[in-house]
Design a protein around this motif. Structure first.
Motif, PDB file in Angstrom:
ATOM      1  N   GLY A 139     -14.274   8.725  -7.457  1.00 31.18           N
ATOM      2  CA  GLY A 139     -15.258   8.297  -6.473  1.00 31.18           C
ATOM      3  C   GLY A 139     -14.775   7.206  -5.525  1.00 31.18           C
ATOM      4  N   GLN A 140     -13.508   6.798  -5.676  1.00 33.37           N
ATOM      5  CA  GLN A 140     -13.017   5.725  -4.816  1.00 33.37           C
ATOM      6  C   GLN A 140     -12.482   6.288  -3.509  1.00 33.37           C
ATOM      7  OE1 GLN A 140      -9.487   3.485  -6.089  1.00 33.37           O
ATOM      8  NE2 GLN A 140     -10.580   1.590  -5.637  1.00 33.37           N
ATOM      9  N   SER A 141     -12.856   5.649  -2.413  1.00 31.30           N
ATOM     10  CA  SER A 141     -12.341   6.076  -1.111  1.00 31.30           C
ATOM     11  C   SER A 141     -11.037   5.352  -0.853  1.00 31.30           C
ATOM     12  CB  SER A 141     -13.341   5.702  -0.022  1.00 31.30           C
ATOM     13  OG  SER A 141     -13.405   4.275   0.066  1.00 31.30           O
ATOM     14  N   LEU A 142     -10.317   5.837   0.141  1.00 34.03           N
ATOM     15  CA  LEU A 142      -9.080   5.195   0.561  1.00 34.03           C
ATOM     16  C   LEU A 142      -9.372   3.744   0.962  1.00 34.03           C
ATOM     17  CD1 LEU A 142      -6.260   6.254   0.669  1.00 34.03           C
ATOM     18  CD2 LEU A 142      -6.592   6.893   3.046  1.00 34.03           C
ATOM     19  N   ARG A 143     -10.466   3.561   1.683  1.00 33.35           N
ATOM     20  CA  ARG A 143     -10.852   2.229   2.125  1.00 33.35           C
ATOM     21  C   ARG A 143     -11.146   1.325   0.921  1.00 33.35           C
ATOM     22  NH1 ARG A 143     -10.885  -0.698   7.037  1.00 33.35           N
ATOM     23  NH2 ARG A 143     -10.549  -2.585   5.834  1.00 33.35           N
TER      24      ARG A 143
ATOM     25  N   GLU B  35      -9.617  -3.195  -2.451  1.00 29.84           N
ATOM     26  CA  GLU B  35      -9.449  -3.679  -3.819  1.00 29.84           C
ATOM     27  C   GLU B  35      -8.038  -4.242  -4.019  1.00 29.84           C
ATOM     28  OE1 GLU B  35      -9.634  -1.864  -8.366  1.00 29.84           O
ATOM     29  OE2 GLU B  35      -9.044  -0.579  -6.703  1.00 29.84           O
ATOM     30  N   ARG B  36      -7.043  -3.595  -3.408  1.00 24.34           N
ATOM     31  CA  ARG B  36      -5.656  -3.995  -3.680  1.00 24.34           C
ATOM     32  C   ARG B  36      -5.129  -5.141  -2.827  1.00 24.34           C
ATOM     33  NH1 ARG B  36      -2.538   1.716  -4.484  1.00 24.34           N
ATOM     34  NH2 ARG B  36      -3.797   2.513  -6.204  1.00 24.34           N
TER      35      ARG B  36
ATOM     36  N   VAL C  72       0.349  -3.254  -8.896  1.00 22.76           N
ATOM     37  CA  VAL C  72      -0.349  -4.549  -8.943  1.00 22.76           C
ATOM     38  C   VAL C  72      -1.618  -4.499  -9.800  1.00 22.76           C
ATOM     39  CG1 VAL C  72       0.543  -5.540  -6.801  1.00 22.76           C
ATOM     40  CG2 VAL C  72      -1.451  -4.038  -6.722  1.00 22.76           C
ATOM     41  N   CYS C  73      -2.043  -3.298 -10.182  1.00 27.30           N
ATOM     42  CA  CYS C  73      -3.200  -3.169 -11.062  1.00 27.30           C
ATOM     43  C   CYS C  73      -2.815  -3.476 -12.515  1.00 27.30           C
ATOM     44  CB  CYS C  73      -3.799  -1.768 -10.964  1.00 27.30           C
ATOM     45  SG  CYS C  73      -4.264  -1.358  -9.266  1.00 27.30           S
TER      46      CYS C  73
ATOM     47  N   MET D 159       0.818  -1.212   0.000  1.00 28.10           N
ATOM     48  CA  MET D 159       0.000   0.000   0.000  1.00 28.10           C
ATOM     49  C   MET D 159       0.854   1.264   0.000  1.00 28.10           C
ATOM     50  SD  MET D 159      -3.169  -0.752   0.081  1.00 28.10           S
ATOM     51  CE  MET D 159      -3.984  -2.356   0.210  1.00 28.10           C
ATOM     52  N   PRO D 160       0.272   2.381  -0.456  1.00 27.25           N
ATOM     53  CA  PRO D 160       0.920   3.664  -0.260  1.00 27.25           C
ATOM     54  C   PRO D 160       1.170   3.835   1.240  1.00 27.25           C
ATOM     55  CG  PRO D 160      -1.026   3.905  -1.657  1.00 27.25           C
ATOM     56  CD  PRO D 160      -1.018   2.494  -1.159  1.00 27.25           C
ATOM     57  N   GLY D 161       2.363   4.285   1.597  1.00 27.26           N
ATOM     58  CA  GLY D 161       2.669   4.495   3.010  1.00 27.26           C
ATOM     59  C   GLY D 161       3.212   3.267   3.710  1.00 27.26           C
ATOM     60  N   ALA D 162       3.338   2.136   2.984  1.00 29.84           N
ATOM     61  CA  ALA D 162       3.841   0.914   3.631  1.00 29.84           C
ATOM     62  C   ALA D 162       5.330   1.009   3.929  1.00 29.84           C
ATOM     63  CB  ALA D 162       3.551  -0.314   2.766  1.00 29.84           C
TER      64      ALA D 162
END
Length: 166
Positions: free
Chosen positions: A126-130, A135-136, A84-85, A12-15
């Protein structure tokens, strides 16, 4: 410990992929590559600028092109959270190395990403951080050869844990 294989850090971002990557590369005597920096060099602008002006699709395309143009040996590669997308980018990276998933909890990610608007994080409209997190996670799990838990760990411990896992 001599590698000719690369170590690919995903998560994740911030990992902590970039921070851990630098220290890991130093410790193992490998070169360090940060794909986010290469994307910025290739595009001639900051990640956030690419997202703001060109949009998420252009960002993904530049990210994929940048990664497909890499042919490193003996390198620690810190990838962007969205790599990973792209199945093609991941197949290319994994053909030359091991993917290590630096795993953090949603709460930890939120805490680390205080300033999300300037980090160049690929959120779909429209995608939230959550939503992005949920999704990832399965994608990181699918591509990971090794998983290292990083929530609540300091940099040194994470680096040690990655080396141990290898």
């Amino acid at each position: 410990m001599q590698h000719h294989k690369n170590i690919i850090l995903i998560g994740m971002p911030g990992a902590g992929k970039s921070t851990v990557g630098v220290v890991l590369a130093k410790t193992l005597g490998m070169q360090f590559i940060d794909t986010d920096i290469l994307i910025q060099e290739r595009a001639g602008k900051m990640l956030q600028e690419i997202l703001d002006t060109d949009g998420p699709d252009a960002f993904k395309r530049i990210e994929e092109e940048t990664i497909l143009s890499l042919h490193p040996r003996n390198a620690v590669i810190a990838t962007g959270g969205s790599v990973v997308c792209s199945p093609d980018a991941m197949a290319h990276l994994k053909s030359g190395g091991l993917a290590v998933y630096l795993k953090i909890s949603y709460e930890e990610m939120e805490k680390r990403l205080k300033n999300i608007t300037t980090r160049g994080i690929l959120l779909l409209p429209g995608q939230s951080l959550r939503g992005m997190y949920d999704e990832r996670v399965p994608l990181y799990e699918k591509y990971a050869d090794l998983t290292v838990a990083c929530s609540g760990e300091d940099l040194e411990s994470v680096v040690e844990n990655v080396i141990e896992a290898l």
